[in-house]
Design a protein around this motif. Structure first.
Motif, PDB file in Angstrom:
ATOM      1  N   VAL A 174     -61.790 -16.745 -29.399  1.00 11.48           N
ATOM      2  CA  VAL A 174     -61.636 -18.043 -28.754  1.00 11.48           C
ATOM      3  C   VAL A 174     -60.892 -18.979 -29.711  1.00 11.48           C
ATOM      4  O   VAL A 174     -61.140 -18.985 -30.915  1.00 11.48           O
ATOM      5  CB  VAL A 174     -63.013 -18.639 -28.362  1.00 11.48           C
ATOM      6  CG1 VAL A 174     -62.869 -20.066 -27.848  1.00 11.48           C
ATOM      7  CG2 VAL A 174     -63.680 -17.758 -27.307  1.00 11.48           C
ATOM      8  N   ASP A 175     -59.989 -19.771 -29.169  1.00  7.35           N
ATOM      9  CA  ASP A 175     -59.126 -20.718 -29.876  1.00  7.35           C
ATOM     10  C   ASP A 175     -57.957 -20.063 -30.610  1.00  7.35           C
ATOM     11  O   ASP A 175     -57.130 -20.762 -31.186  1.00  7.35           O
ATOM     12  CB  ASP A 175     -59.915 -21.618 -30.851  1.00  7.35           C
ATOM     13  CG  ASP A 175     -60.874 -22.541 -30.120  1.00  7.35           C
ATOM     14  OD1 ASP A 175     -60.572 -22.914 -28.970  1.00  7.35           O
ATOM     15  OD2 ASP A 175     -61.934 -22.875 -30.694  1.00  7.35           O
ATOM     16  N   ASP A 176     -57.869 -18.743 -30.597  1.00  7.34           N
ATOM     17  CA  ASP A 176     -56.688 -18.079 -31.159  1.00  7.34           C
ATOM     18  C   ASP A 176     -55.524 -18.260 -30.197  1.00  7.34           C
ATOM     19  O   ASP A 176     -55.711 -18.512 -29.013  1.00  7.34           O
ATOM     20  CB  ASP A 176     -56.939 -16.576 -31.342  1.00  7.34           C
ATOM     21  CG  ASP A 176     -57.777 -16.256 -32.569  1.00  7.34           C
ATOM     22  OD1 ASP A 176     -58.122 -17.192 -33.318  1.00  7.34           O
ATOM     23  OD2 ASP A 176     -58.091 -15.065 -32.773  1.00  7.34           O
ATOM     24  N   GLU A 177     -54.329 -18.111 -30.729  1.00  8.70           N
ATOM     25  CA  GLU A 177     -53.171 -18.144 -29.849  1.00  8.70           C
ATOM     26  C   GLU A 177     -52.555 -16.748 -29.803  1.00  8.70           C
ATOM     27  O   GLU A 177     -52.618 -15.994 -30.762  1.00  8.70           O
ATOM     28  CB  GLU A 177     -52.156 -19.191 -30.280  1.00  8.70           C
ATOM     29  CG  GLU A 177     -51.476 -18.958 -31.596  1.00  8.70           C
ATOM     30  CD  GLU A 177     -50.462 -20.049 -31.902  1.00  8.70           C
ATOM     31  OE1 GLU A 177     -49.331 -19.675 -32.262  1.00  8.70           O
ATOM     32  OE2 GLU A 177     -50.781 -21.241 -31.793  1.00  8.70           O
ATOM     33  N   ALA A 178     -52.021 -16.437 -28.637  1.00  4.26           N
ATOM     34  CA  ALA A 178     -51.374 -15.140 -28.432  1.00  4.26           C
ATOM     35  C   ALA A 178     -49.958 -15.390 -27.943  1.00  4.26           C
ATOM     36  O   ALA A 178     -49.731 -16.196 -27.049  1.00  4.26           O
ATOM     37  CB  ALA A 178     -52.144 -14.333 -27.401  1.00  4.26           C
ATOM     38  N   ILE A 179     -49.024 -14.699 -28.547  1.00  2.00           N
ATOM     39  CA  ILE A 179     -47.633 -14.832 -28.140  1.00  2.00           C
ATOM     40  C   ILE A 179     -47.289 -13.629 -27.268  1.00  2.00           C
ATOM     41  O   ILE A 179     -47.393 -12.485 -27.697  1.00  2.00           O
ATOM     42  CB  ILE A 179     -46.699 -14.921 -29.359  1.00  2.00           C
ATOM     43  CG1 ILE A 179     -47.050 -16.173 -30.161  1.00  2.00           C
ATOM     44  CG2 ILE A 179     -45.239 -14.915 -28.922  1.00  2.00           C
ATOM     45  CD1 ILE A 179     -46.407 -16.257 -31.509  1.00  2.00           C
ATOM     46  N   VAL A 180     -46.914 -13.935 -26.016  1.00  2.00           N
ATOM     47  CA  VAL A 180     -46.625 -12.893 -25.035  1.00  2.00           C
ATOM     48  C   VAL A 180     -45.124 -12.856 -24.793  1.00  2.00           C
ATOM     49  O   VAL A 180     -44.512 -13.869 -24.477  1.00  2.00           O
ATOM     50  CB  VAL A 180     -47.369 -13.170 -23.705  1.00  2.00           C
ATOM     51  CG1 VAL A 180     -47.091 -12.065 -22.699  1.00  2.00           C
ATOM     52  CG2 VAL A 180     -48.856 -13.327 -23.945  1.00  2.00           C
ATOM     53  N   ARG A 181     -44.561 -11.674 -24.948  1.00  2.00           N
ATOM     54  CA  ARG A 181     -43.128 -11.505 -24.688  1.00  2.00           C
ATOM     55  C   ARG A 181     -42.935 -11.245 -23.196  1.00  2.00           C
ATOM     56  O   ARG A 181     -43.488 -10.302 -22.656  1.00  2.00           O
ATOM     57  CB  ARG A 181     -42.592 -10.352 -25.514  1.00  2.00           C
ATOM     58  CG  ARG A 181     -42.477 -10.693 -26.975  1.00  2.00           C
ATOM     59  CD  ARG A 181     -41.934  -9.537 -27.803  1.00  2.00           C
ATOM     60  NE  ARG A 181     -41.833  -9.897 -29.205  1.00  2.00           N
ATOM     61  CZ  ARG A 181     -42.863  -9.956 -30.035  1.00  2.00           C
ATOM     62  NH1 ARG A 181     -44.070  -9.702 -29.604  1.00  2.00           N
ATOM     63  NH2 ARG A 181     -42.694 -10.297 -31.303  1.00  2.00           N
ATOM     64  N   THR A 182     -42.136 -12.106 -22.568  1.00  2.00           N
ATOM     65  CA  THR A 182     -41.849 -11.972 -21.139  1.00  2.00           C
ATOM     66  C   THR A 182     -40.333 -11.873 -20.959  1.00  2.00           C
ATOM     67  O   THR A 182     -39.582 -12.166 -21.907  1.00  2.00           O
ATOM     68  CB  THR A 182     -42.362 -13.200 -20.344  1.00  2.00           C
ATOM     69  OG1 THR A 182     -41.604 -14.348 -20.746  1.00  2.00           O
ATOM     70  CG2 THR A 182     -43.837 -13.449 -20.583  1.00  2.00           C
ATOM     71  N   PRO A 183     -39.877 -11.504 -19.773  1.00  2.00           N
ATOM     72  CA  PRO A 183     -38.413 -11.454 -19.539  1.00  2.00           C
ATOM     73  C   PRO A 183     -37.736 -12.811 -19.787  1.00  2.00           C
ATOM     74  O   PRO A 183     -36.574 -12.863 -20.158  1.00  2.00           O
ATOM     75  CB  PRO A 183     -38.305 -11.055 -18.069  1.00  2.00           C
ATOM     76  CG  PRO A 183     -39.562 -10.294 -17.788  1.00  2.00           C
ATOM     77  CD  PRO A 183     -40.618 -10.958 -18.639  1.00  2.00           C
ATOM     78  N   GLU A 184     -38.500 -13.912 -19.592  1.00  2.00           N
ATOM     79  CA  GLU A 184     -37.929 -15.245 -19.817  1.00  2.00           C
ATOM     80  C   GLU A 184     -37.988 -15.656 -21.283  1.00  2.00           C
ATOM     81  O   GLU A 184     -37.520 -16.727 -21.652  1.00  2.00           O
ATOM     82  CB  GLU A 184     -38.683 -16.307 -18.992  1.00  2.00           C
ATOM     83  CG  GLU A 184     -38.562 -16.136 -17.497  1.00  2.00           C
ATOM     84  CD  GLU A 184     -39.625 -15.201 -16.936  1.00  2.00           C
ATOM     85  OE1 GLU A 184     -40.788 -15.266 -17.382  1.00  2.00           O
ATOM     86  OE2 GLU A 184     -39.276 -14.390 -16.076  1.00  2.00           O
ATOM     87  N   GLY A 185     -38.608 -14.859 -22.119  1.00  2.00           N
ATOM     88  CA  GLY A 185     -38.752 -15.184 -23.536  1.00  2.00           C
ATOM     89  C   GLY A 185     -40.221 -15.190 -23.936  1.00  2.00           C
ATOM     90  O   GLY A 185     -41.090 -14.793 -23.168  1.00  2.00           O
TER      91      GLY A 185
END
Length: 158
Positions: A133-144
């Motif tokens: 909880v409170d962590d950030e996750a960076i998700v790679r999507t087709p839009e960036g």
């Protein structure tokens, strides 16, 4: 390749579907095919053609489920998972723009017909695994790349 995991609930649902298809739907459809075939000309018999097609669909699904039940590994909740995102977790996330999502991370065979389930193999699930909880996750999507913050993590107990 899909990760061969499934929740206990998902496994039981697949078994119920197999049971229903094999014990209820297939015998009924077989009777209809036999009845329609007895009427004569099969080439112009819509009942025969439709039910024959339905029988093939049922048989295909039965084969798929049987193979899936053999290869899938059931993952049950374990107290060690508490506080982190793992398979089977209900996760609530929020984007930088304030968009909120709540979903459960499950196996591929469980996501169909559910808008609140995502596959363990999805980019979102992969980015969230082992986070707290409170962590950030960076998700790679087709839009960036898109950043999501974890608001809550829950596991169904039972």
């Amino acid at each position: 390749m899909r990760t061969p995991l499934i929740t206990r609930e998902g496994y039981n649902q697949l078994k119920q579907e197999l049971e229903h298809l094999w014990r209820t739907e297939r015998p009924e459809t077989t009777k209809k095919v036999t009845w329609a075939a007895s009427l004569g000309d099969r080439s112009e018999n819509a009942d025969y053609q439709y039910n024959k097609k339905r029988l093939r669909e049922i048989d295909r699904r039965v084969r798929y489920i049987r193979k899936a039940l053999e290869r899938l590994k059931i993952v049950d909740y374990a107290p060690e998972q508490e506080g982190k995102v793992f398979f089977g977790a209900w996760v609530e996330v929020e984007s930088e723009t304030g968009e909120e999502l709540k979903f459960r991370i499950v196996g591929y065979d469980e996501i169909f017909g559910r808008n609140d389930y995502i596959s363990i193999d999805s980019p979102m699930a992969r980015a969230l695994l082992k986070k707290e909880v409170d962590d950030e996750a960076i998700v790679r999507t087709p839009e960036g790349e898109k950043t999501w913050f974890i608001n809550s993590i829950e596991y169904p107990k039972g």
